[in-house]
Design a protein around this motif. Structure first.
Motif, PDB file in Angstrom:
ATOM      1  N   SER A  62      16.422  -4.378   3.418  1.00  0.00           N
ATOM      2  CA  SER A  62      15.860  -3.779   2.212  1.00  0.00           C
ATOM      3  C   SER A  62      15.185  -4.902   1.436  1.00  0.00           C
ATOM      4  CB  SER A  62      16.934  -3.129   1.348  1.00  0.00           C
ATOM      5  OG  SER A  62      17.505  -2.018   2.006  1.00  0.00           O
ATOM      6  N   PHE A  63      14.318  -4.516   0.502  1.00  0.00           N
ATOM      7  CA  PHE A  63      13.560  -5.513  -0.257  1.00  0.00           C
ATOM      8  C   PHE A  63      13.592  -5.178  -1.737  1.00  0.00           C
ATOM      9  CE2 PHE A  63      11.884  -5.316   4.033  1.00  0.00           C
ATOM     10  CZ  PHE A  63      11.946  -6.637   4.406  1.00  0.00           C
ATOM     11  N   ASP A  64      13.927  -6.192  -2.535  1.00  0.00           N
ATOM     12  CA  ASP A  64      13.969  -6.039  -3.981  1.00  0.00           C
ATOM     13  C   ASP A  64      12.546  -6.130  -4.521  1.00  0.00           C
ATOM     14  OD1 ASP A  64      16.058  -6.566  -6.520  1.00  0.00           O
ATOM     15  OD2 ASP A  64      14.003  -7.286  -6.807  1.00  0.00           O
ATOM     16  N   ARG A  65      12.101  -5.066  -5.169  1.00  0.00           N
ATOM     17  CA  ARG A  65      10.688  -5.011  -5.562  1.00  0.00           C
ATOM     18  C   ARG A  65      10.360  -5.963  -6.706  1.00  0.00           C
ATOM     19  NH1 ARG A  65       9.362   0.864  -6.106  1.00  0.00           N
ATOM     20  NH2 ARG A  65      11.260   1.269  -4.932  1.00  0.00           N
ATOM     21  N   GLN A  66      11.361  -6.411  -7.485  1.00  0.00           N
ATOM     22  CA  GLN A  66      11.076  -7.316  -8.602  1.00  0.00           C
ATOM     23  C   GLN A  66      11.065  -8.782  -8.189  1.00  0.00           C
ATOM     24  OE1 GLN A  66      13.852  -6.379 -11.774  1.00  0.00           O
ATOM     25  NE2 GLN A  66      12.364  -4.994 -12.732  1.00  0.00           N
ATOM     26  N   LEU A  80       5.736 -12.663  -1.919  1.00  0.00           N
ATOM     27  CA  LEU A  80       4.621 -12.532  -0.981  1.00  0.00           C
ATOM     28  C   LEU A  80       3.667 -11.377  -1.326  1.00  0.00           C
ATOM     29  CD1 LEU A  80       3.442 -13.853   1.495  1.00  0.00           C
ATOM     30  CD2 LEU A  80       4.917 -12.441   2.927  1.00  0.00           C
ATOM     31  N   PRO A  81       4.153 -10.211  -1.740  1.00  0.00           N
ATOM     32  CA  PRO A  81       3.211  -9.143  -2.109  1.00  0.00           C
ATOM     33  C   PRO A  81       2.240  -9.550  -3.214  1.00  0.00           C
ATOM     34  CG  PRO A  81       5.413  -8.246  -1.827  1.00  0.00           C
ATOM     35  CD  PRO A  81       5.558  -9.738  -1.776  1.00  0.00           C
ATOM     36  N   LEU A  82       2.731 -10.301  -4.203  1.00  0.00           N
ATOM     37  CA  LEU A  82       1.847 -10.768  -5.270  1.00  0.00           C
ATOM     38  C   LEU A  82       0.822 -11.755  -4.724  1.00  0.00           C
ATOM     39  CD1 LEU A  82       4.443 -11.292  -8.154  1.00  0.00           C
ATOM     40  CD2 LEU A  82       2.875  -9.363  -7.825  1.00  0.00           C
ATOM     41  N   LEU A  83       1.266 -12.628  -3.812  1.00  0.00           N
ATOM     42  CA  LEU A  83       0.353 -13.591  -3.205  1.00  0.00           C
ATOM     43  C   LEU A  83      -0.724 -12.875  -2.399  1.00  0.00           C
ATOM     44  CD1 LEU A  83      -0.541 -16.396  -2.391  1.00  0.00           C
ATOM     45  CD2 LEU A  83       1.327 -16.475  -0.729  1.00  0.00           C
ATOM     46  N   ILE A 110       2.820  -5.475   3.785  1.00  0.00           N
ATOM     47  CA  ILE A 110       3.585  -6.455   3.005  1.00  0.00           C
ATOM     48  C   ILE A 110       3.477  -6.139   1.510  1.00  0.00           C
ATOM     49  CG2 ILE A 110       3.621  -8.882   2.273  1.00  0.00           C
ATOM     50  CD1 ILE A 110       2.764  -9.603   5.157  1.00  0.00           C
ATOM     51  N   ARG A 111       2.270  -5.849   1.080  1.00  0.00           N
ATOM     52  CA  ARG A 111       2.011  -5.624  -0.347  1.00  0.00           C
ATOM     53  C   ARG A 111       2.609  -4.308  -0.822  1.00  0.00           C
ATOM     54  NH1 ARG A 111      -4.101  -5.473  -2.866  1.00  0.00           N
ATOM     55  NH2 ARG A 111      -3.531  -5.750  -5.060  1.00  0.00           N
ATOM     56  N   THR A 112       2.492  -3.265  -0.018  1.00  0.00           N
ATOM     57  CA  THR A 112       2.962  -1.935  -0.434  1.00  0.00           C
ATOM     58  C   THR A 112       4.475  -1.830  -0.411  1.00  0.00           C
ATOM     59  OG1 THR A 112       0.921  -0.915   0.382  1.00  0.00           O
ATOM     60  CG2 THR A 112       2.833   0.532   0.112  1.00  0.00           C
ATOM     61  N   PHE A 113       5.110  -2.399   0.638  1.00  0.00           N
ATOM     62  CA  PHE A 113       6.548  -2.202   0.840  1.00  0.00           C
ATOM     63  C   PHE A 113       7.376  -3.417   0.422  1.00  0.00           C
ATOM     64  CE2 PHE A 113       4.317   0.725   3.585  1.00  0.00           C
ATOM     65  CZ  PHE A 113       4.983   1.914   3.358  1.00  0.00           C
ATOM     66  N   HIS A 114       6.739  -4.362  -0.312  1.00  0.00           N
ATOM     67  CA  HIS A 114       7.448  -5.493  -0.935  1.00  0.00           C
ATOM     68  C   HIS A 114       8.181  -6.352   0.103  1.00  0.00           C
ATOM     69  CE1 HIS A 114       6.719  -4.026  -5.072  1.00  0.00           C
ATOM     70  NE2 HIS A 114       6.777  -2.835  -4.499  1.00  0.00           N
ATOM     71  N   ASN A 147      17.730  -1.862  -9.969  1.00  0.00           N
ATOM     72  CA  ASN A 147      16.458  -1.346  -9.483  1.00  0.00           C
ATOM     73  C   ASN A 147      16.612  -0.773  -8.080  1.00  0.00           C
ATOM     74  OD1 ASN A 147      14.781  -2.181 -11.721  1.00  0.00           O
ATOM     75  ND2 ASN A 147      15.149  -4.266 -11.011  1.00  0.00           N
ATOM     76  N   LYS A 148      15.789   0.209  -7.793  1.00  0.00           N
ATOM     77  CA  LYS A 148      15.795   0.764  -6.448  1.00  0.00           C
ATOM     78  C   LYS A 148      15.240  -0.257  -5.470  1.00  0.00           C
ATOM     79  CE  LYS A 148      15.491   5.714  -7.422  1.00  0.00           C
ATOM     80  NZ  LYS A 148      14.718   6.949  -7.186  1.00  0.00           N
ATOM     81  N   LEU A 149      15.822  -0.281  -4.291  1.00  0.00           N
ATOM     82  CA  LEU A 149      15.368  -1.178  -3.236  1.00  0.00           C
ATOM     83  C   LEU A 149      14.407  -0.426  -2.326  1.00  0.00           C
ATOM     84  CD1 LEU A 149      18.773  -2.844  -2.326  1.00  0.00           C
ATOM     85  CD2 LEU A 149      17.094  -3.558  -4.034  1.00  0.00           C
ATOM     86  N   VAL A 150      13.501  -1.175  -1.720  1.00  0.00           N
ATOM     87  CA  VAL A 150      12.560  -0.578  -0.777  1.00  0.00           C
ATOM     88  C   VAL A 150      13.124  -0.741   0.632  1.00  0.00           C
ATOM     89  CG1 VAL A 150      10.211  -0.623   0.126  1.00  0.00           C
ATOM     90  CG2 VAL A 150      10.639  -1.193  -2.284  1.00  0.00           C
TER      91      VAL A 150
END
Length: 780
Positions: free
Chosen positions: A457-461, A465-468, A422-426, A447-450
């Motif tokens: 796909s996931f917007d890294r900005q 949840l990754p920050l949490l 979750i944290r690595t791949f946003h 921005n590039k999407l993951v």
């Protein structure tokens, strides 16, 4: 005049009083537990209906054009109601008009606390009413108060034959008392005698009010003890005034799951069995007698399925022995809670997530408490509940094993694999929505999407949840540094629950793309790790979810040094791959867990293919069984002991043939009769088994049929209870005591219990059970 206090929230409630919403917080302070009524109380939900299509002339309703938007990208209207009735009416009105509602099911008290980041400890300021121990017009903020809980261990004894209450026992650090319906005289200072149930219950209510405990604990406390007391109060016309200031409790059941819940104003009921499961404990049986023997090396004074008859006899004839039995159960529960720090674990979960103190489960509630305030701060509201069909995500990675008997098997584990993914791949609900809009051009996102899975796909900005997860991971490392095992474990429970929440349709954020992007990424990472390992001369013989089992053809080298070196190399590969894949910082970490000096991976029974989730190993002198008979409670004690001894011999390079033959001979001679009892849990009520009736169901049915004929209450009609049974030559019978074990079918036990275990290992010694049995027959 306003007064400021500090305290800890014991319970929270919302109800309607005279057409108005009353949200109340019962807060334990240094002077006692008080009722706090926060100012500005509303029921809240959001809708995509514009303000101008909703009624605006209803007293008690406020409509606000908000800046929040839904996951569909629409601005939403905030609807605030001054009563529960108006709240429900507005929800119905919006739905009837064809619009969506969002977050309509969040209780007012939970939203109030969640949005203010309030967990357990608080500071509050309000106008006191000392006579009623109430604070009105209160404002509440987070605080640092640490409560000194007053804990009572409660246990009741009942008459099975008359379905009445015989006694209520209480033990605590400063309390030890039994309330008993009896006409026997006694000099015991621990006993209060009453002529009837009604007198007992009224006295117990007064006692609770006078001494004001914070937490009741027990064993199956809510589903049995409190539920039974509640039923007797209803029958006898007594208001169950067990809350602070004599407020009534509410004992209710979930028809869907058969679970019971207790809402007690100003108090909490915590069940030992449930908290042990939350804490990750595993026992062959969760009966109080079994758990207390394993944890305390102590047990109940009476045990067994027919102990109720002895309990009723003691109640009639030996009051002191009866009370000793009742209070011993209370003592055992109190000692288990103290030794395992179960209340500290539960409070830690509250401090981390803000779930109510009485909520022992609640993974979804914990997730929403943490996620929703962050989502709102980002300008979004949670998605509406959907009726879209549930799509299960793929499970964890499980590779086919290479069966065999091995030396020096190295085990590697990914540390917190799913939270790290979750944290690595946003991976995040909001980031998925923003990325989808970006791909369709509705947002200017350069921005590039993951990439995820199933087209996600996931917007890294925009990922919350990754920050949490990152915050929790850092807090866990700090807890480990300070040697705070309770906090570290509580954080681990929370982080590991996030995948399950996102993959469950009981969560409003569920989407197949989310859970699949976690598990399928796990598959990919385990697969890549296997390739990287094999490129470095390692042989991967098995993999499961987050673990890989590896051997080297280097018997002359230290396996621990090989493991450490390989672990460092793989972590370097992971870091490089994440950068190459999508310029991602890797939070993935492989750990070298252990070396099995000897290891056995079986085949699937009757096949040559390697098994999954089943193995045995020996590490640092300790035998470990996973999925095999020695680790399964539905196999007999004989089978489990036999397998442990068998592998002790095999792992010590002894030929086990003589031991197997000796076991069969002793079994047939009757030396192991008391080890031949099966034990299995009913998973549902007995009446629901209609087509397929396995042995334990048939045994339970025999017991209940006998009880019905004697006019006794049924034992298995509600299910979820362990059944003991055995095999005679005439067939299956329920087991109630050693005297039942006659005319046993030894050949059944040889065929079904001994033979499958022995045949898993005998091919390594160029023989099988058929051959050994034929040799014994020829000797006879």
């Amino acid at each position: 005049m306003f007064v400021e206090k500090s305290g800890y929230i014991v319970s929270r409630h919302t109800r309607e009083v005279n057409g108005q919403l009353e949200m109340s917080l019962f807060i334990k302070t240094s002077e006692g537990t008080v009722k706090v009524l926060p100012d500005k109380q509303f029921c809240v939900f959001f809708t995509d209906a514009p303000v101008d299509v909703l009624q605006r002339d209803v007293s008690g309703i406020q409509l606000v054009e908000s800046h929040y938007q839904s996951f569909d990208g629409q601005l939403v209207t905030l609807v605030q109601s001054r009563s529960l009735t108006l709240h429900q009416q507005m929800i119905a009105l919006v739905k009837k008009a064809g619009y969506l509602v969002f977050e309509e099911d969040i209780k007012a008290h939970n939203r109030y606390l969640m949005e203010r980041n309030i967990r357990g400890a608080v500071r509050f300021i309000g106008i006191p009413d000392p006579a009623r121990q109430i604070y009105t017009q209160a404002r509440v903020i987070t605080g640092h108060y640490q409560p000194n809980w007053k804990v009572w261990s409660l246990d009741i004894e009942t008459s099975v034959s008359s379905n009445t209450l015989l006694s209520i026992g209480i033990t605590a650090t400063d309390q030890r008392i039994a309330f008993v319906v009896t006409d026997q005289a006694t000099d015991s200072p621990f006993i209060q005698r009453f002529n009837d149930e009604k007198s007992l219950l009224l006295a117990f209510i007064r006692y609770v009010k006078k001494h004001s405990p914070d937490i009741f604990i027990g064993w199956n406390l809510i589903g049995f003890d409190l539920h039974f007391i509640d039923q007797r109060c209803q029958v006898l016309g007594i208001r169950p005034a067990f809350g602070v200031n004599g407020e009534s409790w509410n004992i209710r059941s979930s028809d869907m799951q058969g679970k019971y819940f207790a809402s007690i104003p100003g108090r909490v009921a915590l069940d030992g069995i449930t908290l042990l499961r939350v804490g990750g404990y595993h026992f062959e049986s969760f009966s109080l007698n079994n758990v207390s023997k394993e944890i305390l090396d102590d047990g109940k004074l009476l045990h067994g399925g027919d102990r109720w008859q002895e309990i009723e006899r003691l109640h009639r004839e030996d009051l002191d022995a009866f009370v000793a039995y009742n209070l011993q159960d209370c003592d055992l529960v109190l000692r288990i809670f103290d030794k395992l720090k179960l209340i500290e674990l539960q409070q830690t979960r509250v401090d981390l997530t803000g779930i109510p103190l009485e909520q022992t489960g609640g993974s979804v509630a914990a997730f929403e408490n943490l996620y929703l305030p962050r989502l709102h701060k980002s300008g979004w509201v949670a998605p509406a509940w959907t009726e879209d069909p549930f799509v299960a995500s793929p499970g964890g990675f499980v590779m086919s094993s290479i069966p065999g008997l091995y030396k020096n098997v190295l085990v590697f584990d990914f540390k917190s694999l799913y939270p790290s993914i979750i944290r690595t791949f946003h991976i995040d609900p909001l980031a998925r929505i923003v990325a989808a809009d970006s791909k369709h051009g509705s947002l200017n996102n350069s921005n590039k999407l993951v990439p995820g899975y199933l087209g996600a796909s996931f917007d890294r900005q925009q990922a919350i949840l990754p920050l949490l997860v990152g915050e929790l991971a850092q807090a866990r490392e700090e807890a480990k540094r300070l040697d705070n095992g309770i906090l570290s474990y509580a954080i681990k429970i929370i982080m590991n629950s996030f995948y399950g929440v996102l993959g469950s349709n009981v969560c409003r954020f569920y989407h197949a793309e989310l859970a699949s992007s976690i598990t399928m990424r796990g598959h990919e990472l385990l697969g890549k790790t296997k390739i990287w390992m094999e490129e470095r001369d390692a042989k991967v013989i098995y993999g499961d979810t987050d673990s890989l089992f590896v051997t080297f053809n280097r018997d002359q080298e230290d396996p621990h040094a090989l493991g450490q070196a390989l672990c460092e190399q793989i972590n370097a590969c992971l870091t490089a791959w994440c950068q190459d894949y999508a310029q991602l910082d890797s939070y993935l970490e492989l750990e070298f867990e252990r070396v099995y000096d000897r290891f056995f991976m079986p085949t699937i029974r009757g096949q040559e293919e390697g098994s999954k989730k089943r193995y045995a190993g020996k590490s640092k002198g300790e035998l470990v069984f996973k999925g095999l008979e020695a680790a399964r409670t539905d196999w007999t004690q004989l089978a489990r002991q036999f397998q442990r001894t068998l592998f002790e011999k095999v792992f010590n390079d002894e030929n086990p043939v003589a031991f197997i033959q000796e076991t069969i001979s002793k079994l047939r001679a009757g030396d192991y009769d008391e080890l031949l009892v099966y034990s299995k849990q009913l998973s549902r009520p007995l009446s629901s088994y209609t087509k397929n009736k396995p042995p334990h169901v048939r045994a339970a049915a025999m017991i209940d049929q006998k009880r019905a004929e004697l006019g006794q209450p049924l034992e298995y009609d509600k299910g979820r209870k362990r059944v003991h049974y055995f095999y005679q030559r005439s067939g299956i019978l329920p087991y109630e005591g050693p005297s039942d074990l006659v005319d046993l079918d030894y050949e059944h036990y040889i065929e079904k219990q001994i033979e499958p275990i022995a045949d898993s290992i005998l091919p390594f010694f160029k023989t099988n059970m058929a051959s050994l049995l034929s040799q014994q027959i020829s000797l006879l």
